[in-house]
Design an enzyme around this catalytic site. Structure first.
Site, PDB file in Angstrom:
ATOM      1  N   CYS A 155      76.348  91.709 119.330  1.00 14.33           N
ATOM      2  CA  CYS A 155      76.549  91.022 120.586  1.00 14.33           C
ATOM      3  C   CYS A 155      78.115  90.737 120.589  1.00 14.33           C
ATOM      4  O   CYS A 155      78.888  90.887 119.570  1.00 14.33           O
ATOM      5  CB  CYS A 155      76.054  89.495 120.623  1.00 14.33           C
ATOM      6  SG  CYS A 155      74.117  89.609 120.691  1.00 14.33           S
ATOM      7  N   CYS A 173      78.002  85.923 124.055  1.00 11.11           N
ATOM      8  CA  CYS A 173      76.561  86.528 124.340  1.00 11.11           C
ATOM      9  C   CYS A 173      75.798  85.029 124.589  1.00 11.11           C
ATOM     10  O   CYS A 173      75.943  83.966 123.687  1.00 11.11           O
ATOM     11  CB  CYS A 173      75.867  87.149 123.338  1.00 11.11           C
ATOM     12  SG  CYS A 173      74.153  87.490 123.684  1.00 11.11           S
ATOM     13  N   CYS A 219      73.010  94.624 122.082  1.00  8.46           N
ATOM     14  CA  CYS A 219      72.294  93.435 122.925  1.00  8.46           C
ATOM     15  C   CYS A 219      72.062  93.944 124.304  1.00  8.46           C
ATOM     16  O   CYS A 219      73.194  94.444 124.836  1.00  8.46           O
ATOM     17  CB  CYS A 219      73.041  92.413 122.514  1.00  8.46           C
ATOM     18  SG  CYS A 219      72.372  90.844 123.581  1.00  8.46           S
ATOM     19  N   CYS A 260      74.268  90.812 126.703  1.00  7.12           N
ATOM     20  CA  CYS A 260      75.431  90.895 126.914  1.00  7.12           C
ATOM     21  C   CYS A 260      76.168  91.912 126.952  1.00  7.12           C
ATOM     22  O   CYS A 260      77.274  92.074 127.310  1.00  7.12           O
ATOM     23  CB  CYS A 260      76.065  89.860 125.714  1.00  7.12           C
ATOM     24  SG  CYS A 260      76.028  90.649 123.858  1.00  7.12           S
TER      25      CYS A 260
HETATM   26 ZN   LIG Z   1      74.092  89.653 123.055  1.00  2.93          ZN
END
Ligand SMILES: [Zn+2]
Length: 373
Positions: free
Chosen positions: A50, A54, A81, A84
């Site tokens: 991330c 995030c 991810c 994000c």
């Molecule tokens: Zn994330």
């Protein structure tokens, strides 16, 4: 690394702020958007990496590792991810780009662009786009479009063949119900509004000036109303209420000159308005309005001073009432009356417009009124 110059204060956070794992972990815990792009963090239990900001649920420190780049994280076996989207530019940057793109669309559009279309172009929902646009620019897309049009009218007025051309070029052709239904750009050519039916004909037109929508109306004797507001329609209703028994008639083309003169005067009040006025009021109102016209541009008086000038003791409230009834904005400069302490009190056409007008006239109204009070 850290600059001593105060001018450099708003510069980016020094890279050293995320130098240690402790600093990085702290940034992750506060979801610091300033850390985005500086490093990435990966969570062993989910196999996902991330950006620091995030919004997903916090991870256990023991499961977290830090990586300098997306490639680095992916080389270690983590996948990006979906929330994000660490491989894309940071959210704030993407939003700023989307808003900038929307601004260019609004500027380029001949008419006010549809909010749905703008939102779609930005890849956001209508609601979300509206919120993001306002957060970045401070104003709504509609207000931005209106400001663009007003600016274009100002640019084009001196060179345009007519005010109608300028307004048309500026995109007033079919924006807004009023213009769409009026058939004319200035005034309401097809529409005749009769209420009562008593003898008099009042010609009027609606245009846009830097202060917003402006309605200019005239009898055979002179200008009888200059009304300013956010939207044209309430101005027309206001005119009807002020002259309930007159025939209101959308102006013919030869009225454009008058409107252009009034707009020019609104933009530069110091030039003065060289047009006859035909203002109707009680004898007391007429006295107050004449006293207002005697206040030079750039100066202000208090309500108490104005009352003194028209010869009424303790008449501040009465003259305030006469100011509020003033039918010709700016031409009878009721914006030049302020409170005894110099602060701006109410203004029939909006306190921000009062402030703008006083700034344009360049007077030191606050100090001036205080000294004279
Ligand atoms: Zn994330």
């Amino acid at each position: 690394m850290i600059s001593a110059s105060p001018a450099a204060a708003p510069a980016a956070v020094p890279a050293s702020a995320y130098d240690t794992d402790d600093a990085r972990w702290a940034a992750v815990q506060r979801r610091d958007p300033g850390a985005d792009g500086r490093f990435y963090y990966a969570v062993r239990s989910t196999g996902v990496y991330c950006r620091p900001s995030c919004p997903s649920r916090g991870a256990l420190r023991a499961n977290v590792s830090f990586h300098a780049s997306c490639l680095d994280a992916e080389a270690a076996g983590f996948r990006p991810c979906l929330r994000c989207r660490p491989t894309l530019p940071p959210l704030a940057e993407r939003q700023a780009q989307a808003v900038a793109q929307a601004c260019r669309l609004i500027e380029a559009a001949a008419e006010e662009p549809d909010l749905d279309r703008l939102a779609q172009a930005a890849g956001m929902s209508r609601f979300h786009f509206h919120r993001v646009f306002k957060a970045h620019t401070g104003i709504t897309p509609k207000a931005y479009a209106a400001a663009q049009r007003a600016a274009r009218v100002r640019e084009q007025l001196p060179g345009a063949a007519s005010v109608t051309d300028a307004l048309y070029d500026a995109g007033f052709g079919s924006s807004g119900r009023f213009y769409a239904s009026s058939g004319g750009l200035l005034g309401m050519t097809p529409g005749r509004y009769r209420s009562g039916g008593q003898g008099e004909t009042i010609r009027f037109a609606v245009a846009q000036c830097s202060l917003g929508a402006i309605l200019v109306a005239a009898t055979g004797q002179g200008i009888c109303a200059i009304l300013i507001g956010d939207e044209p329609e309430p101005l027309v209703r206001d005119l009807q209420e002020r002259f309930p028994r007159a025939t209101l008639e959308g102006a013919e083309p030869d009225f454009e000159r008058t409107v252009a003169q009034v707009i020019g005067f609104i933009e530069a009040p110091r030039l003065g308005l060289d047009l006859p006025l035909d203002v109707r009021g009680t004898a007391f109102q007429q006295r107050v309005w004449q006293a207002l016209r005697d206040i030079p541009a750039g100066q202000t008086v208090s309500y108490a001073q104005l009352a003194e000038r028209v010869g009424v003791r303790d008449g501040a409230r009465a003259v305030a009432g006469a100011c509020a009834a003033n039918p010709v904005a700016v031409a009878i400069p009721c914006h030049r009356v302020v409170r005894t302490d110099g602060s701006l009190s109410g203004y029939r056409w909006g306190i921000e417009r009062k402030r703008t007008l006083l700034e344009r006239e360049g007077g030191n109204q606050v100090a001036g009124a205080r000294d004279q009070a």
